[in-house]
Write a protein that holds these residues in place. Structure first.
Motif: not given
Length: 135
Positions: A132, A114-115, A129, A127, A118
């Motif tokens: 996630l 996920k990092r 977020s 974005d 992102q």
């Protein structure tokens, strides 16, 4: 028209005109994916026009349409299935945001970090977020 690369397989952009499809094919894209509803606003190409432009350029076309804020698991599953085919994909919607979020959801389902997702989305100006947290 600015195309943003999310990973080695996927790029996204804002709305495309059929005349822009050949440039994608020339860049190696093999599958064109539309993520906006057919009649989201006036003066947009129809799915049939986009599919014909993709076919003329030697590409496949898929429509995985959804309205802003309405992405469902079935949408990300359909996109993940396309990605599993291994072909280069370009997805688009009104701004590219839905397409980027769909990519992130599909990649999360495939077990991506996920990092890294992102960071790639942020590099492209999106974005993800909310995706996630959900996935």
């Amino acid at each position: 028209m600015e195309f943003k690369t999310l990973d080695q397989q996927v790029s996204v952009s804002e709305e495309l005109a059929p005349g822009a499809v050949q440039a994608l094919a020339d860049a190696g894209v093999e599958v064109l994916v539309c993520n906006r509803p057919e009649h989201e606003s006036e003066n947009l190409a129809t799915f049939a026009e986009l599919e014909q432009a993709a076919k003329d350029a030697g590409m496949a076309f898929a429509a995985i349409p959804f309205s802003r804020g309405q992405m469902q698991p079935s949408h990300s599953e359909a996109f993940a299935e396309l990605l599993n085919g291994g072909k280069r994909v370009h997805a688009f919607c009104r701004t590219g945001n839905r397409s980027c979020n769909l990519w992130a959801a599909a990649r999360c389902a495939q077990g991506a970090d996920k990092r890294e997702l992102q960071a790639a989305a942020a590099q492209a100006g999106y974005d993800i977020s909310g995706v996630l947290v959900t996935y």
